[in-house]
Design a protein around this motif. Sequence first.
Motif, PDB file in Angstrom:
ATOM      1  N   LEU A   1      -5.660  23.480   6.013  1.00  0.00           N
ATOM      2  CA  LEU A   1      -4.710  22.866   5.077  1.00  0.00           C
ATOM      3  C   LEU A   1      -3.310  23.359   5.411  1.00  0.00           C
ATOM      4  O   LEU A   1      -3.026  24.558   5.338  1.00  0.00           O
ATOM      5  N   THR A   2      -2.440  22.433   5.791  1.00  0.00           N
ATOM      6  CA  THR A   2      -1.070  22.795   6.138  1.00  0.00           C
ATOM      7  C   THR A   2      -0.103  21.839   5.434  1.00  0.00           C
ATOM      8  O   THR A   2      -0.486  21.154   4.479  1.00  0.00           O
ATOM      9  N   HIS A   3       1.133  21.764   5.903  1.00  0.00           N
ATOM     10  CA  HIS A   3       2.136  20.991   5.157  1.00  0.00           C
ATOM     11  C   HIS A   3       3.280  20.569   6.058  1.00  0.00           C
ATOM     12  O   HIS A   3       3.529  21.168   7.099  1.00  0.00           O
ATOM     13  N   THR A   4       3.992  19.547   5.614  1.00  0.00           N
ATOM     14  CA  THR A   4       5.267  19.183   6.218  1.00  0.00           C
ATOM     15  C   THR A   4       6.388  19.845   5.423  1.00  0.00           C
ATOM     16  O   THR A   4       6.208  20.230   4.273  1.00  0.00           O
ATOM     17  N   GLY A   5       7.556  19.945   6.033  1.00  0.00           N
ATOM     18  CA  GLY A   5       8.726  20.451   5.332  1.00  0.00           C
ATOM     19  C   GLY A   5       8.732  21.952   5.153  1.00  0.00           C
ATOM     20  O   GLY A   5       7.863  22.671   5.645  1.00  0.00           O
ATOM     21  N   SER A   6       9.712  22.435   4.416  1.00  0.00           N
ATOM     22  CA  SER A   6       9.932  23.871   4.253  1.00  0.00           C
ATOM     23  C   SER A   6       9.203  24.465   3.048  1.00  0.00           C
ATOM     24  O   SER A   6       9.372  25.643   2.750  1.00  0.00           O
ATOM     25  N   THR A   7       8.391  23.661   2.360  1.00  0.00           N
ATOM     26  CA  THR A   7       7.651  24.138   1.195  1.00  0.00           C
ATOM     27  C   THR A   7       6.174  23.813   1.350  1.00  0.00           C
ATOM     28  O   THR A   7       5.814  22.649   1.546  1.00  0.00           O
TER      29      THR A   7
ATOM     30  N   THR B   1       0.834  -1.198   0.000  1.00  0.00           N
ATOM     31  CA  THR B   1       0.000   0.000   0.000  1.00  0.00           C
ATOM     32  C   THR B   1       0.869   1.248   0.000  1.00  0.00           C
ATOM     33  O   THR B   1       1.830   1.355   0.764  1.00  0.00           O
ATOM     34  N   THR B   2       0.545   2.204  -0.865  1.00  0.00           N
ATOM     35  CA  THR B   2       1.287   3.458  -0.926  1.00  0.00           C
ATOM     36  C   THR B   2       0.803   4.387   0.170  1.00  0.00           C
ATOM     37  O   THR B   2      -0.397   4.528   0.401  1.00  0.00           O
ATOM     38  N   ALA B   3       1.751   5.011   0.859  1.00  0.00           N
ATOM     39  CA  ALA B   3       1.389   5.937   1.936  1.00  0.00           C
ATOM     40  C   ALA B   3       0.646   7.135   1.352  1.00  0.00           C
ATOM     41  O   ALA B   3       0.996   7.625   0.268  1.00  0.00           O
ATOM     42  N   PRO B   4      -0.386   7.625   2.034  1.00  0.00           N
ATOM     43  CA  PRO B   4      -1.111   8.787   1.521  1.00  0.00           C
ATOM     44  C   PRO B   4      -0.221  10.022   1.492  1.00  0.00           C
ATOM     45  O   PRO B   4       0.676  10.190   2.326  1.00  0.00           O
TER      46      PRO B   4
ATOM     47  N   ASP C   1       1.889  16.014   2.571  1.00  0.00           N
ATOM     48  CA  ASP C   1       3.045  15.264   3.064  1.00  0.00           C
ATOM     49  C   ASP C   1       3.699  14.509   1.912  1.00  0.00           C
ATOM     50  O   ASP C   1       3.685  13.285   1.854  1.00  0.00           O
ATOM     51  N   SER C   2       4.256  15.280   0.984  1.00  0.00           N
ATOM     52  CA  SER C   2       4.942  14.706  -0.177  1.00  0.00           C
ATOM     53  C   SER C   2       6.327  15.350  -0.285  1.00  0.00           C
ATOM     54  O   SER C   2       6.616  16.105  -1.225  1.00  0.00           O
TER      55      SER C   2
END
Length: 246
Positions: A55-61, A2-5, A21-22
């Motif tokens: 709506l937020t994000h991981t990482g610096s972008t 299974t691919t992680a979302p 989260d990509s």
Amino acid sequence: MTTAPLVRRAHDRGIAVLTLDSPHNRNALSAALIADLTDALDAAERDEAVRAVLLTHTGSTFCAGADLKADGIGKGPGLLVGLIRRIATLAKPVVAKADGHARAGGLGLLAACDIAVASDAATFAFTESRLGLAPSVISLPVLDRVDPRAAGRYFLTGERFDTAEAVRIGLVTAWDEALDGILAGLRAASPQGLAESKAVATRSLREALDGGAEELVRQSARLFTSAEAAEGMRAFVERRDPSWAL
């Protein structure tokens, strides 16, 4: 296997928290990420316990725009129109929080949200003109938010600007310190009041989507298959100046 979302889901007192989260492509708008985000928005709309979406994000972008290394990139503009339309027609408000960089299509995603906040770490740029492209599809939500003279400047030059400028021109609603108050206000509002108020606030964007999206998708598809865009995207991937740069 299974691919992680690519979009993580959580719940915080009536707020559906959706996290891009990509990290491998800086949260670029791949077909897979758009599909995951659309599914998460659909689920939030169905959930009676959800009052609004964050709506937020991981990482610096926050979002790097189109995934220039992906296969089938020509389908991207049509998929992005669908995502923008889904945000605009969702019965619940969508709040974006950018703690990092937003580029090209990522600014369209930011502008499509009903409210957007950003931190000192965020930077912004409409980089399309430097790649032989144009901010075709994303112009629909952006021109609905942004001062026209500022949009003209940044569409043409691709200059990078900071959060203070993004707030000044209307791309971003407020600095991120306002987020707690915004979410408190959404939690205090009635579901019907939010849905009907959002319908009023998004009317011009929905009309623009209905009236101009297909033409802009065609423009974008034409540009993505052009020789200049091919050179611009090669130069971007190879981290060099394109042949036309002076």
